[in-house]
Design a protein around this motif. Structure first.
Motif, PDB file in Angstrom:
ATOM      1  N   GLY A  32      -0.136  -9.072   9.688  1.00 44.82           N
ATOM      2  CA  GLY A  32       0.806  -8.161  10.195  1.00 44.82           C
ATOM      3  C   GLY A  32       0.968  -6.993   9.376  1.00 44.82           C
ATOM      4  N   VAL A  33       1.317  -5.830   9.879  1.00 49.99           N
ATOM      5  CA  VAL A  33       1.418  -4.652   8.790  1.00 49.99           C
ATOM      6  C   VAL A  33       2.683  -3.942   9.285  1.00 49.99           C
ATOM      7  N   VAL A  34       3.459  -3.288   8.691  1.00 52.22           N
ATOM      8  CA  VAL A  34       4.828  -2.802   8.767  1.00 52.22           C
ATOM      9  C   VAL A  34       4.870  -1.445   7.779  1.00 52.22           C
ATOM     10  N   GLN A  35       5.559  -0.422   8.192  1.00 50.11           N
ATOM     11  CA  GLN A  35       5.617   0.515   7.084  1.00 50.11           C
ATOM     12  C   GLN A  35       7.222   0.864   7.152  1.00 50.11           C
ATOM     13  N   PHE A  36       7.458   1.337   6.054  1.00 54.04           N
ATOM     14  CA  PHE A  36       8.729   1.638   5.607  1.00 54.04           C
ATOM     15  C   PHE A  36       8.959   3.001   4.867  1.00 54.04           C
ATOM     16  N   HIS A  37      10.041   3.468   4.499  1.00 54.63           N
ATOM     17  CA  HIS A  37      10.395   4.416   3.667  1.00 54.63           C
ATOM     18  C   HIS A  37      11.805   4.535   3.281  1.00 54.63           C
ATOM     19  N   PHE A  38      11.952   5.376   2.140  1.00 54.92           N
ATOM     20  CA  PHE A  38      13.134   5.719   1.507  1.00 54.92           C
ATOM     21  C   PHE A  38      12.933   6.985   0.698  1.00 54.92           C
ATOM     22  N   ARG A  39      14.236   7.515   0.349  1.00 56.47           N
ATOM     23  CA  ARG A  39      14.036   8.781  -0.399  1.00 56.47           C
ATOM     24  C   ARG A  39      15.083   8.631  -1.639  1.00 56.47           C
ATOM     25  N   SER A  40      14.386   9.517  -2.629  1.00 60.08           N
ATOM     26  CA  SER A  40      15.328   9.351  -3.943  1.00 60.08           C
ATOM     27  C   SER A  40      15.446  10.838  -4.359  1.00 60.08           C
ATOM     28  N   GLU A  41      16.405  10.862  -5.231  1.00 59.59           N
ATOM     29  CA  GLU A  41      16.895  12.229  -5.894  1.00 59.59           C
ATOM     30  C   GLU A  41      17.090  11.957  -7.456  1.00 59.59           C
ATOM     31  N   TYR A  70       0.815  -1.208  -0.049  1.00 64.97           N
ATOM     32  CA  TYR A  70      -0.137   0.008   0.082  1.00 64.97           C
ATOM     33  C   TYR A  70       0.934   1.296  -0.074  1.00 64.97           C
ATOM     34  N   PRO A  71       1.178   1.877  -1.347  1.00 66.19           N
ATOM     35  CA  PRO A  71       1.894   2.903  -1.114  1.00 66.19           C
ATOM     36  C   PRO A  71       1.185   4.101  -0.677  1.00 66.19           C
ATOM     37  N   PHE A 131      12.548  13.232  -3.394  1.00 66.17           N
ATOM     38  CA  PHE A 131      11.256  12.554  -2.954  1.00 66.17           C
ATOM     39  C   PHE A 131      11.189  11.667  -1.919  1.00 66.17           C
ATOM     40  N   ASP A 132      10.381  11.987  -0.927  1.00 64.38           N
ATOM     41  CA  ASP A 132      10.374  10.922   0.308  1.00 64.38           C
ATOM     42  C   ASP A 132       9.059   9.978  -0.272  1.00 64.38           C
ATOM     43  N   PHE A 133       9.448   8.576   0.033  1.00 63.69           N
ATOM     44  CA  PHE A 133       8.451   7.647  -0.330  1.00 63.69           C
ATOM     45  C   PHE A 133       8.125   7.029   0.828  1.00 63.69           C
ATOM     46  N   SER A 134       6.889   6.700   1.519  1.00 60.90           N
ATOM     47  CA  SER A 134       6.693   5.883   2.525  1.00 60.90           C
ATOM     48  C   SER A 134       5.650   4.677   1.862  1.00 60.90           C
ATOM     49  N   PHE A 135       5.619   3.743   2.430  1.00 63.91           N
ATOM     50  CA  PHE A 135       4.858   2.592   1.975  1.00 63.91           C
ATOM     51  C   PHE A 135       4.442   1.621   3.234  1.00 63.91           C
ATOM     52  N   GLN A 136       3.287   1.085   2.886  1.00 67.11           N
ATOM     53  CA  GLN A 136       2.923   0.005   4.255  1.00 67.11           C
ATOM     54  C   GLN A 136       2.971  -1.289   3.446  1.00 67.11           C
ATOM     55  N   TYR A 193      18.116   6.052  -2.024  1.00 66.80           N
ATOM     56  CA  TYR A 193      18.474   5.788  -0.621  1.00 66.80           C
ATOM     57  C   TYR A 193      18.210   4.273  -0.164  1.00 66.80           C
ATOM     58  N   PRO A 194      18.696   3.740   0.833  1.00 67.02           N
ATOM     59  CA  PRO A 194      18.338   2.656   1.414  1.00 67.02           C
ATOM     60  C   PRO A 194      16.944   2.623   2.285  1.00 67.02           C
ATOM     61  N   VAL A 195      16.238   1.518   1.971  1.00 65.40           N
ATOM     62  CA  VAL A 195      14.965   1.329   2.778  1.00 65.40           C
ATOM     63  C   VAL A 195      15.079   1.289   4.392  1.00 65.40           C
ATOM     64  N   TYR A 196      14.451   1.936   5.066  1.00 63.15           N
ATOM     65  CA  TYR A 196      14.376   1.586   6.687  1.00 63.15           C
ATOM     66  C   TYR A 196      12.781   1.684   6.907  1.00 63.15           C
ATOM     67  N   ARG A 197      12.803   1.033   8.129  1.00 62.92           N
ATOM     68  CA  ARG A 197      11.530   0.870   8.836  1.00 62.92           C
ATOM     69  C   ARG A 197      11.043   2.064   9.588  1.00 62.92           C
ATOM     70  N   MET A 198       9.678   2.367   9.423  1.00 62.37           N
ATOM     71  CA  MET A 198       9.238   3.334  10.235  1.00 62.37           C
ATOM     72  C   MET A 198       8.701   2.919  11.494  1.00 62.37           C
ATOM     73  N   PRO A 199       8.549   3.516  12.540  1.00 64.22           N
ATOM     74  CA  PRO A 199       8.504   3.258  13.911  1.00 64.22           C
ATOM     75  C   PRO A 199       6.719   2.787  14.136  1.00 64.22           C
ATOM     76  N   LEU A 200       6.432   1.980  13.638  1.00 65.25           N
ATOM     77  CA  LEU A 200       4.914   1.326  13.614  1.00 65.25           C
ATOM     78  C   LEU A 200       5.074  -0.051  14.218  1.00 65.25           C
ATOM     79  N   ASP A 201       4.565  -0.161  15.539  1.00 63.32           N
ATOM     80  CA  ASP A 201       4.639  -1.492  16.068  1.00 63.32           C
ATOM     81  C   ASP A 201       3.463  -2.026  16.175  1.00 63.32           C
TER      82      ASP A 201
END
Length: 144
Positions: free
Chosen positions: A133-142, A51-52, A69-74, A109-117
């Motif tokens: 289960g649900v987890v959210q991530f984020h990465f940035r691009s230029e 789910y972007p 561009f900041d891109f988050s997704f679930q 840039y590398p993907v990292y996990r968002m603080p959703l527990d």
């Protein structure tokens, strides 16, 4: 100024998950995921659903060019059992955390996990119940 779009970023995430052997689709259960036949008596193939978010343009410099561009997704994972859902979640996390996705025309840039527990939960609204289960991530691009 380059305005980034979310779709190529989502494509990069789907490519990483697919390469890692995770069955995934956008916004729905992927073909081949879930029960192979009669629910509860057939084989269940665990899967992930992407789910972007739509992304956020950010000024990468004082010139306010908004090229970053900041891109988050679930990612929602589904399994017939808690163990199966945990296994799919482990595969998703392994495929994404610290890995740099390929986005056409962009330096990511590398993907990292968002603080959703949230715990792996049982969904009793469907018969037979499944676990998710649900987890959210984020990465940035230029732009490159």
């Amino acid at each position: 100024m380059t305005v980034a779009t979310a779709r190529p970023h989502a494509d990069g995430i789907v490519a990483l998950l697919t390469a890692a052997g995770v069955l995934v689709d956008r916004g729905k259960a992927p073909a081949g995921g879930g029960w192979a036949g009669n629910p509860g008596t057939s084989t269940f193939t665990g899967y992930a659903v992407l789910y972007p978010f739509t992304g956020r343009d950010d000024a990468a410099s004082l010139a306010q060019t908004h090229d970053a561009f900041d891109f988050s997704f679930q990612i929602t994972v589904v399994g017939a059992t808690q163990d199966q859902a945990i296994g799919v979640m482990d595969a998703v996390r392994t495929a994404l955390i610290g890995v740099t996705p390929v986005v056409a025309g962009r330096a990511a840039y590398p993907v990292y996990r968002m603080p959703l527990d949230q715990p792996i939960s049982r969904d009793d609204a469907v018969v037979p119940p499944v676990h998710y289960g649900v987890v959210q991530f984020h990465f940035r691009s230029e732009p490159t």
